[in-house]
Design a protein around this motif. Sequence first.
Motif, mmCIF file in Angstrom:
data_model
loop_
_atom_site.group_PDB
_atom_site.id
_atom_site.type_symbol
_atom_site.label_atom_id
_atom_site.label_comp_id
_atom_site.label_asym_id
_atom_site.label_seq_id
_atom_site.Cartn_x
_atom_site.Cartn_y
_atom_site.Cartn_z
ATOM 1 N N GLU A 22 0.827 -1.209 0.000
ATOM 2 C CA GLU A 22 0.000 0.000 0.000
ATOM 3 C C GLU A 22 0.858 1.254 0.000
ATOM 4 N N ARG A 23 1.916 1.238 0.774
ATOM 5 C CA ARG A 23 2.831 2.380 0.791
ATOM 6 C C ARG A 23 3.449 2.571 -0.595
ATOM 7 N N ARG A 24 3.873 1.473 -1.182
ATOM 8 C CA ARG A 24 4.510 1.527 -2.508
ATOM 9 C C ARG A 24 3.566 2.092 -3.564
ATOM 10 N N ILE A 25 2.321 1.646 -3.569
ATOM 11 C CA ILE A 25 1.382 2.096 -4.593
ATOM 12 C C ILE A 25 1.067 3.586 -4.435
ATOM 13 N N LEU A 26 0.959 4.055 -3.194
ATOM 14 C CA LEU A 26 0.718 5.488 -2.977
ATOM 15 C C LEU A 26 1.920 6.321 -3.416
ATOM 16 N N ILE A 27 3.111 5.851 -3.113
ATOM 17 C CA ILE A 27 4.319 6.585 -3.510
ATOM 18 C C ILE A 27 4.443 6.624 -5.031
ATOM 19 N N LEU A 28 4.209 5.478 -5.676
ATOM 20 C CA LEU A 28 4.304 5.450 -7.135
ATOM 21 C C LEU A 28 3.296 6.395 -7.781
ATOM 22 N N ARG A 29 2.117 6.484 -7.200
ATOM 23 C CA ARG A 29 1.075 7.323 -7.792
ATOM 24 C C ARG A 29 1.281 8.803 -7.481
ATOM 25 N N TYR A 30 1.506 9.138 -6.218
ATOM 26 C CA TYR A 30 1.460 10.532 -5.805
ATOM 27 C C TYR A 30 2.815 11.212 -5.664
ATOM 28 N N GLN A 31 3.860 10.472 -5.387
ATOM 29 C CA GLN A 31 5.179 11.103 -5.322
ATOM 30 C C GLN A 31 5.918 10.993 -6.652
ATOM 31 N N GLY A 33 4.378 9.924 -9.582
ATOM 32 C CA GLY A 33 3.474 10.410 -10.619
ATOM 33 C C GLY A 33 3.152 9.417 -11.716
ATOM 34 N N HIS A 34 3.334 8.119 -11.436
ATOM 35 C CA HIS A 34 3.019 7.104 -12.442
ATOM 36 C C HIS A 34 1.516 6.990 -12.661
ATOM 37 N N SER A 35 1.143 6.591 -13.861
ATOM 38 C CA SER A 35 -0.255 6.323 -14.189
ATOM 39 C C SER A 35 -0.655 4.958 -13.627
ATOM 40 N N ILE A 36 -1.953 4.702 -13.635
ATOM 41 C CA ILE A 36 -2.461 3.396 -13.198
ATOM 42 C C ILE A 36 -1.830 2.292 -14.043
ATOM 43 N N ARG A 37 -1.774 2.506 -15.332
ATOM 44 C CA ARG A 37 -1.196 1.509 -16.239
ATOM 45 C C ARG A 37 0.277 1.241 -15.898
ATOM 46 N N GLU A 38 1.032 2.287 -15.631
ATOM 47 C CA GLU A 38 2.447 2.126 -15.297
ATOM 48 C C GLU A 38 2.618 1.377 -13.971
ATOM 49 N N ILE A 39 1.799 1.737 -12.991
ATOM 50 C CA ILE A 39 1.880 1.066 -11.688
ATOM 51 C C ILE A 39 1.521 -0.413 -11.840
ATOM 52 N N ALA A 40 0.497 -0.694 -12.632
ATOM 53 C CA ALA A 40 0.099 -2.083 -12.863
ATOM 54 C C ALA A 40 1.263 -2.884 -13.436
ATOM 55 N N ALA A 41 1.971 -2.312 -14.395
ATOM 56 C CA ALA A 41 3.114 -3.013 -14.995
ATOM 57 C C ALA A 41 4.234 -3.204 -13.980
ATOM 58 N N ILE A 42 4.517 -2.179 -13.188
ATOM 59 C CA ILE A 42 5.585 -2.259 -12.186
ATOM 60 C C ILE A 42 5.277 -3.323 -11.140
ATOM 61 N N MET A 43 4.014 -3.370 -10.707
ATOM 62 C CA MET A 43 3.639 -4.269 -9.618
ATOM 63 C C MET A 43 3.070 -5.606 -10.103
ATOM 64 N N ALA A 52 -8.131 -0.877 -7.410
ATOM 65 C CA ALA A 52 -8.722 -1.350 -6.157
ATOM 66 C C ALA A 52 -7.731 -1.218 -5.002
ATOM 67 N N ARG A 53 -6.486 -1.580 -5.242
ATOM 68 C CA ARG A 53 -5.471 -1.477 -4.192
ATOM 69 C C ARG A 53 -5.161 -0.023 -3.848
ATOM 70 N N LEU A 54 -5.168 0.825 -4.853
ATOM 71 C CA LEU A 54 -4.940 2.251 -4.615
ATOM 72 C C LEU A 54 -6.067 2.830 -3.762
ATOM 73 N N THR A 55 -7.295 2.458 -4.068
ATOM 74 C CA THR A 55 -8.441 2.918 -3.279
ATOM 75 C C THR A 55 -8.321 2.438 -1.837
ATOM 76 N N ALA A 56 -7.977 1.167 -1.648
ATOM 77 C CA ALA A 56 -7.822 0.624 -0.293
ATOM 78 C C ALA A 56 -6.695 1.339 0.453
ATOM 79 N N ALA A 57 -5.596 1.598 -0.228
ATOM 80 C CA ALA A 57 -4.460 2.274 0.401
ATOM 81 C C ALA A 57 -4.829 3.700 0.804
ATOM 82 N N ARG A 58 -5.556 4.392 -0.070
ATOM 83 C CA ARG A 58 -6.001 5.761 0.270
ATOM 84 C C ARG A 58 -6.917 5.748 1.475
#
Length: 70
Positions: A22-31, A33-43, A52-58
């Motif tokens: 959850e920490r990783r997904i928030l950092i990738l998105r908000y610090q 600046g990756h897109s959902i598609r980019e985060i999906a590929a990374i993770m 869904a995981r981003l929503t849960a983490a938020r």
Amino acid sequence: MEQVMSDNSSLDGYLAKLPDDERRILILRYQVGHSIREIAAIMNLTEAETEARLTAARRRFDAYFDEGSN
């Protein structure tokens, strides 16, 4: 300046409480600046799983933040 530093350390503290994924997904998105598609590929997730995981983490982050604000 001191208030900003205090705010950043508080945010880091709330982030530290989160599970690693959850920490990783928030950092990738908000610090970073990756897109959902980019985060999906990374993770190695689908875009739907990523959203869904981003929503849960938020939600968890917001709950920790609200606890700390009271």
